[in-house]
Design a protein around this motif. Sequence first.
Motif, short mmCIF file in Angstrom:
data_model
loop_
_atom_site.label_atom_id
_atom_site.label_comp_id
_atom_site.label_asym_id
_atom_site.label_seq_id
_atom_site.Cartn_x
_atom_site.Cartn_y
_atom_site.Cartn_z
N GLU A 95 5.10 -23.34 36.32
CA GLU A 95 5.39 -22.79 35.00
C GLU A 95 6.72 -23.30 34.48
O GLU A 95 7.65 -23.59 35.24
CB GLU A 95 5.43 -21.25 35.04
CG GLU A 95 4.11 -20.60 35.39
CD GLU A 95 4.12 -19.09 35.17
OE1 GLU A 95 5.07 -18.59 34.54
OE2 GLU A 95 3.17 -18.41 35.61
N ALA B 159 1.88 -27.51 33.73
CA ALA B 159 2.81 -26.38 33.76
C ALA B 159 2.52 -25.44 32.60
O ALA B 159 2.31 -25.87 31.47
CB ALA B 159 4.26 -26.90 33.66
N MET B 160 2.50 -24.15 32.90
CA MET B 160 2.19 -23.15 31.89
C MET B 160 3.47 -22.69 31.21
O MET B 160 4.52 -22.55 31.83
CB MET B 160 1.49 -21.94 32.53
CG MET B 160 0.14 -22.26 33.12
SD MET B 160 -0.70 -20.76 33.67
CE MET B 160 -0.93 -19.92 32.10
N HIS C 284 5.20 -15.03 38.69
CA HIS C 284 4.50 -16.32 38.64
C HIS C 284 3.26 -16.27 39.55
O HIS C 284 2.18 -16.74 39.17
CB HIS C 284 5.44 -17.44 39.10
CG HIS C 284 6.49 -17.80 38.09
ND1 HIS C 284 6.93 -19.08 37.89
CD2 HIS C 284 7.18 -17.04 37.21
CE1 HIS C 284 7.86 -19.10 36.94
NE2 HIS C 284 8.03 -17.86 36.52
N SER D 193 1.27 -22.81 41.83
CA SER D 193 1.70 -22.23 40.56
C SER D 193 2.78 -23.12 39.99
O SER D 193 3.68 -23.56 40.71
CB SER D 193 2.24 -20.80 40.78
OG SER D 193 2.93 -20.36 39.63
N CYS E 81 10.09 -22.43 33.13
CA CYS E 81 10.84 -21.19 33.30
C CYS E 81 12.31 -21.49 33.53
O CYS E 81 12.66 -22.35 34.34
CB CYS E 81 10.29 -20.40 34.49
SG CYS E 81 11.13 -18.84 34.78
N LEU F 197 5.77 -19.86 29.21
CA LEU F 197 5.95 -18.42 29.28
C LEU F 197 6.03 -17.81 27.90
O LEU F 197 6.48 -18.45 26.94
CB LEU F 197 7.23 -18.07 30.06
CG LEU F 197 7.19 -18.36 31.55
CD1 LEU F 197 8.50 -17.97 32.19
CD2 LEU F 197 6.05 -17.63 32.23
N HIS G 124 0.65 -14.07 37.83
CA HIS G 124 -0.01 -14.75 36.71
C HIS G 124 -1.12 -15.67 37.23
O HIS G 124 -2.25 -15.66 36.74
CB HIS G 124 1.04 -15.55 35.94
CG HIS G 124 0.56 -16.05 34.61
ND1 HIS G 124 1.34 -16.84 33.79
CD2 HIS G 124 -0.61 -15.88 33.96
CE1 HIS G 124 0.65 -17.11 32.69
NE2 HIS G 124 -0.52 -16.55 32.77
N LYS G 125 -0.78 -16.43 38.25
CA LYS G 125 -1.77 -17.35 38.83
C LYS G 125 -2.95 -16.58 39.43
O LYS G 125 -4.12 -16.95 39.23
CB LYS G 125 -1.10 -18.20 39.91
CG LYS G 125 -2.03 -19.19 40.61
CD LYS G 125 -2.45 -20.31 39.69
CE LYS G 125 -3.28 -21.34 40.45
NZ LYS G 125 -3.63 -22.49 39.59
N ASN H 64 2.27 -15.82 23.60
CA ASN H 64 2.53 -17.25 23.83
C ASN H 64 2.80 -18.01 22.53
O ASN H 64 2.43 -19.17 22.41
CB ASN H 64 1.34 -17.88 24.57
CG ASN H 64 1.80 -19.07 25.41
OD1 ASN H 64 2.96 -19.13 25.80
ND2 ASN H 64 0.90 -19.98 25.68
N HIS I 137 -3.70 -14.91 29.82
CA HIS I 137 -2.42 -15.55 29.60
C HIS I 137 -1.37 -14.49 29.35
O HIS I 137 -1.66 -13.37 28.95
CB HIS I 137 -2.46 -16.54 28.42
CG HIS I 137 -2.97 -15.95 27.16
ND1 HIS I 137 -4.25 -16.17 26.70
CD2 HIS I 137 -2.40 -15.12 26.24
CE1 HIS I 137 -4.44 -15.52 25.57
NE2 HIS I 137 -3.34 -14.87 25.27
#
Length: 875
Positions: free
Chosen positions: A675, A651-652, A578, A673, A677, A654, A581-582, A35, A593
């Motif tokens: 992200e 929001a995560m 996605h 979820s 992206c 990537l 990941h969640k 990350n 992560h």
Amino acid sequence: MPKYMTGSEIRTAFIEFFKSKGHTHVPSSSLVPHNDPTLLFTNAGMNQFKDTFLGLEKRDYSRAVTAQKCVRAGGKHNDLEEVGFTARHHTFFEMMGNFSFGDYFKEEALAYAWEFITSPEWLGLPKERLWVSIYKDDDEAFDVWHNKVGVPADRIVRLGEKDNFWRMGDTGPCGPCSEIFWDMGPEHACDHPKGCAIDTCGCDRWREFWNNVFMQYNQTAEGLVPLERTGVDTGLGLERMATIMQGVWSNWEIDLWKPIFARIAELSGRTYGDGPEAVPFRVIADHARCCTFLIADGVRFSNEGRGYVMRRILRRAVRFGRNLGFTGPFIWQVAGAVADVMGDAYPEVRAELPTIQEELRREEERFFRTLEQGMARLEEILRNMRQDGKSTVSGQDAFVLYDTYGFPLDIVRDVAREHGFTVDEQGYQAAMAEQKARARAARDVSYVTEAQTRIAAHLESVAPTAFVGYTELSAEGRVLAVFDEEGNPTGAGAGSSVVIVLDRTPFYAEGGGQVGDTGCIVAEGLTVEVEDCRKLPSGHHLHYGTVQQGFLEVGQRVEAQVDAGKRRATQKNHTATHLLHKALRAVLGTHVHQAGSLVAPDRLRFDFAHTGPMTPEQIAAVEEMVNGEIEAAEPVTWTEMPIDEAKALGAMALFGEKYGDVVRVVSVGDGWSRELCGGCHVSNTSQIQYFKVISESGIGGGVRRIEAATGAGVIRHLEEAQARAAEAQEQLRGRVKELEKELEQLRAKLAASETGSLVERAREVGGIKVVAGTAPVATMDDLRNMTDVIRDKLGSGVVVLGAVAGDGKVNLVAAVTKDLAGRVHAGKLIKEVAQICGGGGGGRPDMATAGGKNPERLGEALNAVPRLLGEQLGL
């Protein structure tokens, strides 16, 4: 002199010392930063704690100690050509460090450092040979060193911002630092006009080995602001520390290198020495170690990013291997010595050794073929020069050999000299400078291959490609440019490999872990098969393909068609990553992560930070959660918004992605979820159909990998698993039959051996030979056969054998030779023997069988045979 310690002993001592001071031992993180798109490789111990220092991440400890594997090559670390020639340049190295996150500060950090390096129970360095430096205005550090630790004031050197003030970047945490030096001795002093000293010459007499960084400020646009929560970040170079503890001048002389040098010597038949002949050994050893660790952490050879840097490192080692006489792959064998030396501290290297060696061997074979092609081209150049009466290889020819075949100038120079020629090195440098100038003018960021650099230069004034592939899988466009594989503009006929740039395209360019689309570009009389799509930082999509028919040239109107089946399969896998990941964060914890991913049509791979293997129950829980979202048929939506707004929504980000001010946010359901992206996704989770984890494994310190499938891929996986199971079952049956046959043969051999022994032990009763004993057989048939064999060997006599069957019962057989008919009755004899074992039986006078229930009395029954025979004979 300090006491001798191996590199492994120093590493262990460092960790144990700080554990004794309340520090948590945190394993080395992967060489692939998680990350953090700003880093090519992990290059310092603090990389894995960056978010902790920034206050973005909380850990359950406030003190940490690590021995971190690091790589500095590529990016801003472009001194690869120095490795092997200097005493301390390496691509891979180990950085030990102790860290404080809002806990202790200068006084404790400096006291800990001094105790570790001077205390006799740890390193025991003599204090009179140690010096320290501090930031020029850091009176607090001076007070700690002088008044509390006891370092004489004349051995505390104040240095400026360049040397003793550390910054993470233009903004962010920063602060003064304090370095510790070892004096190699006055005999190594230089002749600097102002004297040989840390603050004048900084020569190799003064060995800086430990840097203590005190993060006490936040650098803002307005200036330095004191931090409420200070921190300590230190770095102690293991290789440098080992030179001091082992009393050697160069890093190359420490124990960690010797087994690797020995392996190279064994393979090459050459001897490692101290002069120029040592350089190839050092280059090969360093580069083999670096590639071994990178492959263990999941890096693979490629034409971009980390894979491209690793390829450069390996090829440099191969070129130096030529100086030692290697003409074929050899570095893959050196990797075994690396695993032997480093495997205890970094078990992932030993565990991944088969993969490491296979990757190295394949890449070496590929480059050795390239070397052969380059040598053929160079020899052709030399032949033409000889015919034309020239004596100097032109700078342009030398540059083309480097640019096309990876030949460095020294190889061209060496070969030319062998043939009596020279090289126009100034012309070579001019050609190199011209290329670099073109590259600088064409880019704002670094490109990853020489070919892409040239392409970017040609596209400087060309508008970027418009991507329409989120909603369209086929689109009309115009050919803006066509290049060959080397990045040169061209037109191309059938059979040509090309790189095509269109004004608009539905082809997704590889990024964010998702592979590039495949498909075709067509027009009347023209077909180009597109095998991959990449994107330059300038926004131009590069379609890599082969012309199947027709002629391709700039200005043509074409139809770009994505392979729809592969794209749909890829979209399923991307959305599934996605959801995965969640689910992982929900099942394992929010420390999880992303650390890398691959999204392809046939599979998905997801790397994530986690400390240990997942249990079967955890894997099942993740599968259940992902499949629950699929069954719920949740809508998948995406929208663009300012990055600050996206972060506020949670929001995560990537792995490995760089984001601008406006980002694309992909959401599943009502934000279950969310992200950042830029990839392609299904519009509803139900389209994924099904999700199945195929494998879960470790790929490095603190990094796990999940391989999974979706949709039809799950069915394929189950069918393949079923086929493998059936094949394994068939193989198992065949093996069982083989083993049964082998067992039968072994029993026969054993029985044959035992018959001779029993015959030799025969006794006489009333002038009649008697054999009575146990047999190593399991069935009554085997017992009869063995009895027949012994009776035939006796010629005249009585045989009684017993054995314990598989069910625990006793089998008994008695046989009498024909000449004793009328004198001895086998049936009567065996009946009496069987009664002792709690059984019964009988039969003919010449052959009879019986059974018993008490195997523990078998010996007693057989011992009674001579007595019972005597009674039957009337003796």
